[in-house]
Motif scaffolding. Structure first.
Motif, PDB file in Angstrom:
ATOM      1  N   ARG A 231       0.833  -1.206   0.000  1.00  0.00           N
ATOM      2  CA  ARG A 231       0.000   0.000   0.000  1.00  0.00           C
ATOM      3  C   ARG A 231       0.872   1.263   0.000  1.00  0.00           C
ATOM      4  O   ARG A 231       0.587   2.227  -0.720  1.00  0.00           O
ATOM      5  CB  ARG A 231      -0.923   0.002   1.212  1.00  0.00           C
ATOM      6  N   ALA A 232       1.949   1.244   0.773  1.00  0.00           N
ATOM      7  CA  ALA A 232       2.863   2.397   0.809  1.00  0.00           C
ATOM      8  C   ALA A 232       3.482   2.633  -0.568  1.00  0.00           C
ATOM      9  O   ALA A 232       3.586   3.772  -1.038  1.00  0.00           O
ATOM     10  CB  ALA A 232       3.955   2.169   1.856  1.00  0.00           C
ATOM     11  N   ILE A 233       3.874   1.548  -1.214  1.00  0.00           N
ATOM     12  CA  ILE A 233       4.489   1.658  -2.539  1.00  0.00           C
ATOM     13  C   ILE A 233       3.497   2.217  -3.550  1.00  0.00           C
ATOM     14  O   ILE A 233       3.814   3.131  -4.324  1.00  0.00           O
ATOM     15  CB  ILE A 233       5.017   0.283  -2.990  1.00  0.00           C
ATOM     16  N   THR A 234       2.279   1.667  -3.571  1.00  0.00           N
ATOM     17  CA  THR A 234       1.301   2.110  -4.568  1.00  0.00           C
ATOM     18  C   THR A 234       0.890   3.567  -4.344  1.00  0.00           C
ATOM     19  O   THR A 234       0.635   4.298  -5.310  1.00  0.00           O
ATOM     20  CB  THR A 234       0.063   1.205  -4.557  1.00  0.00           C
ATOM     21  N   GLU A 235       0.840   3.998  -3.082  1.00  0.00           N
ATOM     22  CA  GLU A 235       0.512   5.393  -2.808  1.00  0.00           C
ATOM     23  C   GLU A 235       1.624   6.320  -3.307  1.00  0.00           C
ATOM     24  O   GLU A 235       1.359   7.373  -3.904  1.00  0.00           O
ATOM     25  CB  GLU A 235       0.278   5.592  -1.312  1.00  0.00           C
ATOM     26  N   LEU A 236       2.873   5.935  -3.083  1.00  0.00           N
ATOM     27  CA  LEU A 236       3.993   6.752  -3.569  1.00  0.00           C
ATOM     28  C   LEU A 236       4.094   6.703  -5.086  1.00  0.00           C
ATOM     29  O   LEU A 236       4.501   7.680  -5.718  1.00  0.00           O
ATOM     30  CB  LEU A 236       5.303   6.288  -2.923  1.00  0.00           C
ATOM     31  N   GLU A 237       3.685   5.584  -5.672  1.00  0.00           N
ATOM     32  CA  GLU A 237       3.651   5.504  -7.137  1.00  0.00           C
ATOM     33  C   GLU A 237       2.604   6.481  -7.687  1.00  0.00           C
ATOM     34  O   GLU A 237       2.866   7.201  -8.658  1.00  0.00           O
ATOM     35  CB  GLU A 237       3.337   4.084  -7.584  1.00  0.00           C
ATOM     36  N   ALA A 238       1.460   6.540  -7.044  1.00  0.00           N
ATOM     37  CA  ALA A 238       0.404   7.447  -7.483  1.00  0.00           C
ATOM     38  C   ALA A 238       0.823   8.909  -7.335  1.00  0.00           C
ATOM     39  O   ALA A 238       0.376   9.777  -8.103  1.00  0.00           O
ATOM     40  CB  ALA A 238      -0.871   7.188  -6.678  1.00  0.00           C
ATOM     41  N   GLU A 239       1.692   9.177  -6.380  1.00  0.00           N
ATOM     42  CA  GLU A 239       2.157  10.548  -6.133  1.00  0.00           C
ATOM     43  C   GLU A 239       3.391  10.901  -6.962  1.00  0.00           C
ATOM     44  O   GLU A 239       3.928  12.004  -6.846  1.00  0.00           O
ATOM     45  CB  GLU A 239       2.454  10.725  -4.637  1.00  0.00           C
ATOM     46  N   GLY A 240       3.835   9.964  -7.801  1.00  0.00           N
ATOM     47  CA  GLY A 240       4.958  10.244  -8.686  1.00  0.00           C
ATOM     48  C   GLY A 240       6.320  10.100  -8.047  1.00  0.00           C
ATOM     49  O   GLY A 240       7.327  10.482  -8.658  1.00  0.00           O
ATOM     50  N   ALA A 256      12.977   4.954  -7.375  1.00  0.00           N
ATOM     51  CA  ALA A 256      12.652   6.326  -6.999  1.00  0.00           C
ATOM     52  C   ALA A 256      12.642   7.201  -8.247  1.00  0.00           C
ATOM     53  O   ALA A 256      13.693   7.597  -8.752  1.00  0.00           O
ATOM     54  CB  ALA A 256      13.656   6.832  -5.975  1.00  0.00           C
ATOM     55  N   LYS A 257      11.468   7.501  -8.740  1.00  0.00           N
ATOM     56  CA  LYS A 257      11.298   8.173 -10.032  1.00  0.00           C
ATOM     57  C   LYS A 257      12.006   9.526 -10.074  1.00  0.00           C
ATOM     58  O   LYS A 257      12.781   9.814 -11.000  1.00  0.00           O
ATOM     59  CB  LYS A 257       9.815   8.338 -10.339  1.00  0.00           C
ATOM     60  N   GLU A 258      11.755  10.370  -9.088  1.00  0.00           N
ATOM     61  CA  GLU A 258      12.305  11.720  -9.123  1.00  0.00           C
ATOM     62  C   GLU A 258      13.805  11.734  -8.887  1.00  0.00           C
ATOM     63  O   GLU A 258      14.523  12.587  -9.425  1.00  0.00           O
ATOM     64  CB  GLU A 258      11.584  12.595  -8.100  1.00  0.00           C
ATOM     65  N   ILE A 259      14.285  10.789  -8.110  1.00  0.00           N
ATOM     66  CA  ILE A 259      15.731  10.677  -7.901  1.00  0.00           C
ATOM     67  C   ILE A 259      16.418  10.318  -9.208  1.00  0.00           C
ATOM     68  O   ILE A 259      17.426  10.923  -9.598  1.00  0.00           O
ATOM     69  CB  ILE A 259      16.050   9.635  -6.810  1.00  0.00           C
TER      70      ILE A 259
END
Length: 270
Positions: A231-240, A256-259
């Motif tokens: 759930r933590a992963i999918t929430e952070l995925e949704a937030e980009g 880590a997309k933004e990194i």
């Protein structure tokens, strides 16, 4: 990528505790790099040990298996005894010789580039492993191959050394730019997610130490149920913040997309 990050971590930990660059350490790093890699990406059955059958680099035939032990012992001894030239010159010479010997059945390029980072750390040029010549080599692949070949065929060391050291300088400058950008992003994450003990928030702030994650690694990292980690992963995925890179369902690997947008942005300094 997880294998590469783990190998870098293992190598630096070994050097920091006083170990030297030895055959054993190289074999351990090679095994870490290639273990678990899909069969179609590994062209050898010999992992964590020198090659047992000859390999080729185009028309060039590297050292035959029976010669590898002696050649690598001599190369490692040269490095451990301090070499004969400036540290950067010795590291450039080491890389050329390692790739020319091509001691493993596969993974020589990956290990050879990793060793540059370890040697820069070992000689005091890098406090953290945040300079990777792989990008420079890949961007200038034709020149890289040409300069290596020029040493083999004409003994043109000057051109190779100039190419290598220019790469160190360019990557160092680019590393400073990216480090400042990463620091800004870290502060943003600390403002956005810091101070809250939810798994999502802890994970976001921990991505700078572990930018690749799976449900299992997150569950183990924070001692939570896999459902909570997912759930933590999918929430952070949704937030980009995270993006899926491989796998299916809960076996997915995320990064880590933004990194990585910062790490992989086109060079700004050259």
């Amino acid at each position: 990528m997880l294998n590469y990050e783990q190998a870098i971590k293992d190598g630096i930990e070994a050097l920091d505790k006083g170990d030297e660059l030895t055959v054993t350490l190289l074999h351990d790093l090679h095994e870490t790099l290639l273990t678990g890699v899909p069969d179609h990406r590994v062209d050898t059955d010999t992992i964590g040990a020198y090659k047992t059958t000859p390999n080729h680099l185009g028309d060039y035939l590297p050292a035959v298996p029976d010669a590898v032990d002696g050649l690598m012992d001599a190369l490692l001894t040269y490095y451990r005894t301090g070499g004969s030239y400036h540290d950067l010159v010795d590291i450039a010479m080491f890389h050329y010789q390692f790739e020319t010997i091509h001691p493993y059945g596969d993974g020589n390029g990956r290990l050879g580039r990793l060793l540059i980072t370890l040697q820069l750390h070992d000689t005091g040029y890098l406090e953290r492993p945040n300079l990777y010549l792989s990008e420079y080599f890949n961007r200038n692949k034709a020149t890289y191959v040409d300069r290596m070949e020029a040493v083999r065929t004409r003994g043109d060391w000057e051109a190779w050394l100039s190419f290598f050291i220019e790469g160190v300088a360019q990557q160092a400058e680019e590393s400073v730019t990216r480090t400042l950008a990463l620091d800004d992003l870290r502060h943003h994450y600390e403002d956005e997610y810091g101070g809250v003990q939810y798994t999502k928030h802890q994970l976001a702030c921990n991505l700078f130490e572990q930018p690749y994650v799976t449900t299992k690694t997150v569950a183990d990292m924070f001692d939570v149920e896999r459902s909570t980690a997912y759930r933590a992963i999918t929430e952070l995925e949704a937030e980009g913040v995270l993006e899926e890179v491989t796998g299916t369902g809960r076996t997915n690997e995320y990064r880590a997309k933004e990194i990585f947008e910062i790490l992989e942005q086109p060079p700004q300094t050259y």
